[in-house]
Design a protein around this motif. Structure first.
Motif, PDB file in Angstrom:
ATOM      1  N   MET A   1       0.843  -1.182   0.000  1.00 47.75           N
ATOM      2  CA  MET A   1       0.000   0.000   0.000  1.00 47.75           C
ATOM      3  C   MET A   1       0.886   1.242   0.000  1.00 47.75           C
ATOM      4  SD  MET A   1      -2.841   0.831   2.809  1.00 47.75           S
ATOM      5  CE  MET A   1      -4.128   1.918   2.453  1.00 47.75           C
ATOM      6  N   PRO A   2       0.816   2.080  -1.038  1.00 47.20           N
ATOM      7  CA  PRO A   2       1.681   3.258  -1.084  1.00 47.20           C
ATOM      8  C   PRO A   2       1.253   4.286  -0.044  1.00 47.20           C
ATOM      9  CG  PRO A   2       0.179   3.278  -2.935  1.00 47.20           C
ATOM     10  CD  PRO A   2      -0.023   1.976  -2.214  1.00 47.20           C
ATOM     11  N   SER A   3       2.247   4.955   0.530  1.00 50.00           N
ATOM     12  CA  SER A   3       1.930   5.989   1.519  1.00 50.00           C
ATOM     13  C   SER A   3       1.623   7.300   0.801  1.00 50.00           C
ATOM     14  CB  SER A   3       3.099   6.183   2.482  1.00 50.00           C
ATOM     15  OG  SER A   3       4.202   6.695   1.776  1.00 50.00           O
ATOM     16  N   LYS A   4       0.625   7.968   1.307  1.00 51.82           N
ATOM     17  CA  LYS A   4       0.213   9.239   0.718  1.00 51.82           C
ATOM     18  C   LYS A   4       0.609  10.356   1.662  1.00 51.82           C
ATOM     19  CE  LYS A   4      -3.709  11.946  -0.610  1.00 51.82           C
ATOM     20  NZ  LYS A   4      -5.082  12.229  -0.330  1.00 51.82           N
ATOM     21  N   GLU A   5       1.317  11.343   1.149  1.00 53.35           N
ATOM     22  CA  GLU A   5       1.713  12.468   1.970  1.00 53.35           C
ATOM     23  C   GLU A   5       0.679  13.577   1.835  1.00 53.35           C
ATOM     24  OE1 GLU A   5       5.565  13.756   0.935  1.00 53.35           O
ATOM     25  OE2 GLU A   5       6.528  11.870   1.430  1.00 53.35           O
ATOM     26  N   SER A   6       0.335  14.192   2.965  1.00 61.35           N
ATOM     27  CA  SER A   6      -0.618  15.288   2.892  1.00 61.35           C
ATOM     28  C   SER A   6       0.105  16.554   2.453  1.00 61.35           C
ATOM     29  CB  SER A   6      -1.293  15.511   4.242  1.00 61.35           C
ATOM     30  OG  SER A   6      -0.344  15.977   5.176  1.00 61.35           O
ATOM     31  N   SER A   7      -0.604  17.413   1.845  1.00 63.86           N
ATOM     32  CA  SER A   7      -0.047  18.641   1.317  1.00 63.86           C
ATOM     33  C   SER A   7       0.250  19.630   2.430  1.00 63.86           C
ATOM     34  CB  SER A   7      -1.035  19.262   0.331  1.00 63.86           C
ATOM     35  OG  SER A   7      -0.555  20.501  -0.109  1.00 63.86           O
ATOM     36  N   LEU A   8       1.245  20.423   2.229  1.00 64.82           N
ATOM     37  CA  LEU A   8       1.560  21.474   3.190  1.00 64.82           C
ATOM     38  C   LEU A   8       0.911  22.786   2.797  1.00 64.82           C
ATOM     39  CD1 LEU A   8       5.311  20.833   4.000  1.00 64.82           C
ATOM     40  CD2 LEU A   8       3.312  20.303   5.373  1.00 64.82           C
ATOM     41  N   TYR A   9       0.006  22.747   1.841  1.00 63.03           N
ATOM     42  CA  TYR A   9      -0.680  23.948   1.394  1.00 63.03           C
ATOM     43  C   TYR A   9      -2.185  23.799   1.585  1.00 63.03           C
ATOM     44  CZ  TYR A   9       3.754  25.005  -0.788  1.00 63.03           C
ATOM     45  OH  TYR A   9       5.071  25.263  -0.994  1.00 63.03           O
ATOM     46  N   GLN A  10      -2.831  24.923   1.775  1.00 58.59           N
ATOM     47  CA  GLN A  10      -4.287  24.947   1.815  1.00 58.59           C
ATOM     48  C   GLN A  10      -4.760  26.216   1.124  1.00 58.59           C
ATOM     49  OE1 GLN A  10      -5.457  24.748   5.874  1.00 58.59           O
ATOM     50  NE2 GLN A  10      -4.777  26.796   6.383  1.00 58.59           N
ATOM     51  N   VAL A  11      -6.006  26.186   0.678  1.00 63.20           N
ATOM     52  CA  VAL A  11      -6.591  27.308  -0.047  1.00 63.20           C
ATOM     53  C   VAL A  11      -7.741  27.857   0.784  1.00 63.20           C
ATOM     54  CG1 VAL A  11      -7.801  27.992  -2.144  1.00 63.20           C
ATOM     55  CG2 VAL A  11      -5.943  26.359  -2.264  1.00 63.20           C
ATOM     56  N   LYS A  12      -7.766  29.168   0.975  1.00 62.15           N
ATOM     57  CA  LYS A  12      -8.860  29.820   1.689  1.00 62.15           C
ATOM     58  C   LYS A  12      -9.618  30.695   0.709  1.00 62.15           C
ATOM     59  CE  LYS A  12      -6.662  29.818   6.177  1.00 62.15           C
ATOM     60  NZ  LYS A  12      -6.247  30.620   7.335  1.00 62.15           N
ATOM     61  N   LEU A  13     -10.935  30.555   0.713  1.00 65.04           N
ATOM     62  CA  LEU A  13     -11.810  31.313  -0.172  1.00 65.04           C
ATOM     63  C   LEU A  13     -12.829  32.046   0.680  1.00 65.04           C
ATOM     64  CD1 LEU A  13     -12.982  31.988  -2.991  1.00 65.04           C
ATOM     65  CD2 LEU A  13     -14.320  29.906  -2.793  1.00 65.04           C
ATOM     66  N   LYS A  14     -12.929  33.358   0.476  1.00 66.76           N
ATOM     67  CA  LYS A  14     -13.887  34.170   1.219  1.00 66.76           C
ATOM     68  C   LYS A  14     -14.818  34.843   0.214  1.00 66.76           C
ATOM     69  CE  LYS A  14     -14.079  37.793   4.697  1.00 66.76           C
ATOM     70  NZ  LYS A  14     -13.293  38.741   5.497  1.00 66.76           N
ATOM     71  N   LEU A  15     -16.121  34.588   0.348  1.00 66.84           N
ATOM     72  CA  LEU A  15     -17.127  35.140  -0.550  1.00 66.84           C
ATOM     73  C   LEU A  15     -17.927  36.200   0.193  1.00 66.84           C
ATOM     74  CD1 LEU A  15     -18.511  31.807  -1.955  1.00 66.84           C
ATOM     75  CD2 LEU A  15     -16.947  33.334  -3.093  1.00 66.84           C
ATOM     76  N   THR A  16     -18.122  37.361  -0.441  1.00 70.16           N
ATOM     77  CA  THR A  16     -18.967  38.406   0.131  1.00 70.16           C
ATOM     78  C   THR A  16     -19.972  38.840  -0.924  1.00 70.16           C
ATOM     79  OG1 THR A  16     -17.435  40.147  -0.517  1.00 70.16           O
ATOM     80  CG2 THR A  16     -17.198  39.275   1.691  1.00 70.16           C
ATOM     81  N   CYS A  17     -21.210  39.079  -0.476  1.00 70.72           N
ATOM     82  CA  CYS A  17     -22.277  39.455  -1.393  1.00 70.72           C
ATOM     83  C   CYS A  17     -23.354  40.183  -0.602  1.00 70.72           C
ATOM     84  CB  CYS A  17     -22.855  38.210  -2.059  1.00 70.72           C
ATOM     85  SG  CYS A  17     -24.049  38.547  -3.334  1.00 70.72           S
ATOM     86  N   SER A  18     -24.025  41.128  -1.253  1.00 77.97           N
ATOM     87  CA  SER A  18     -25.101  41.846  -0.580  1.00 77.97           C
ATOM     88  C   SER A  18     -26.443  41.134  -0.729  1.00 77.97           C
ATOM     89  CB  SER A  18     -25.203  43.273  -1.113  1.00 77.97           C
ATOM     90  OG  SER A  18     -25.486  43.256  -2.485  1.00 77.97           O
ATOM     91  N   ASP A  19     -26.555  40.207  -1.657  1.00 82.03           N
ATOM     92  CA  ASP A  19     -27.787  39.450  -1.875  1.00 82.03           C
ATOM     93  C   ASP A  19     -27.609  38.035  -1.320  1.00 82.03           C
ATOM     94  OD1 ASP A  19     -30.226  38.569  -2.724  1.00 82.03           O
ATOM     95  OD2 ASP A  19     -29.699  38.500  -4.858  1.00 82.03           O
ATOM     96  N   LEU A  20     -28.363  37.699  -0.283  1.00 82.09           N
ATOM     97  CA  LEU A  20     -28.204  36.408   0.375  1.00 82.09           C
ATOM     98  C   LEU A  20     -28.625  35.249  -0.521  1.00 82.09           C
ATOM     99  CD1 LEU A  20     -27.457  34.873   2.931  1.00 82.09           C
ATOM    100  CD2 LEU A  20     -29.807  35.188   3.708  1.00 82.09           C
ATOM    101  N   ALA A  21     -29.677  35.417  -1.292  1.00 84.94           N
ATOM    102  CA  ALA A  21     -30.141  34.338  -2.169  1.00 84.94           C
ATOM    103  C   ALA A  21     -29.110  34.011  -3.246  1.00 84.94           C
ATOM    104  CB  ALA A  21     -31.468  34.726  -2.815  1.00 84.94           C
ATOM    105  N   LEU A  22     -28.464  35.033  -3.786  1.00 81.81           N
ATOM    106  CA  LEU A  22     -27.427  34.827  -4.793  1.00 81.81           C
ATOM    107  C   LEU A  22     -26.228  34.096  -4.194  1.00 81.81           C
ATOM    108  CD1 LEU A  22     -26.470  35.504  -7.708  1.00 81.81           C
ATOM    109  CD2 LEU A  22     -25.467  37.561  -6.750  1.00 81.81           C
ATOM    110  N   LEU A  23     -25.859  34.466  -2.983  1.00 80.18           N
ATOM    111  CA  LEU A  23     -24.742  33.812  -2.306  1.00 80.18           C
ATOM    112  C   LEU A  23     -25.063  32.351  -2.015  1.00 80.18           C
ATOM    113  CD1 LEU A  23     -21.933  34.232  -0.984  1.00 80.18           C
ATOM    114  CD2 LEU A  23     -23.139  34.737   1.116  1.00 80.18           C
TER     115      LEU A  23
END
Length: 116
Positions: A1-23
């Motif tokens: 079973m090959p070992s899988k290394e976890s990534s040392l990177y992560q992605v952060k996404l921040k969404l802002t909107c004035s219309d709640l339904a659209l968001l």
């Protein structure tokens, strides 16, 4: 079973909107894509309200003013172990999205690698 290394990177996404339904519609599309491709955490941030005041008639009626409330809805995603396919698909979906703002941040996680 090959070992899988976890990534040392992560992605952060921040969404802002004035219309709640659209968001919420965009969040559903984004969640269905992220469920297939990677692991992530989702956080709905509190709504911020801004009060804007406008003079109706600046010359004669100084006391006559109108007040407008602008609500800003925000949500945040943290993608733990992104792949190239995940990043490309995320950028493609963000390019099509209109009606709000997004902030995409690539972060480096410090610490030891978790070996499975």
């Amino acid at each position: 079973m090959p070992s899988k290394e976890s990534s040392l990177y992560q992605v952060k996404l921040k969404l802002t909107c004035s219309d709640l339904a659209l968001l919420q519609r965009f969040e559903e599309e984004l969640k269905s894509f992220l469920d297939e491709t990677s692991s992530y955490t989702f956080l709905r941030l509190p709504t911020r309200s801004h009060l804007k005041t406008v003079l109706r008639s600046p010359h004669v009626n100084k006391k006559s003013r109108e007040h407008f409330v602008l609500d800003v809805h925000t949500s945040s995603y943290t993608i733990i172990d992104p792949s190239n396919y995940c990043i490309r698909g995320l950028l493609k979906r963000l390019k099509k999205w209109s009606g709000g703002e997004y902030l995409l941040t690539f972060c480096e996680r410090y610490g030891r690698r978790n070996r499975l």
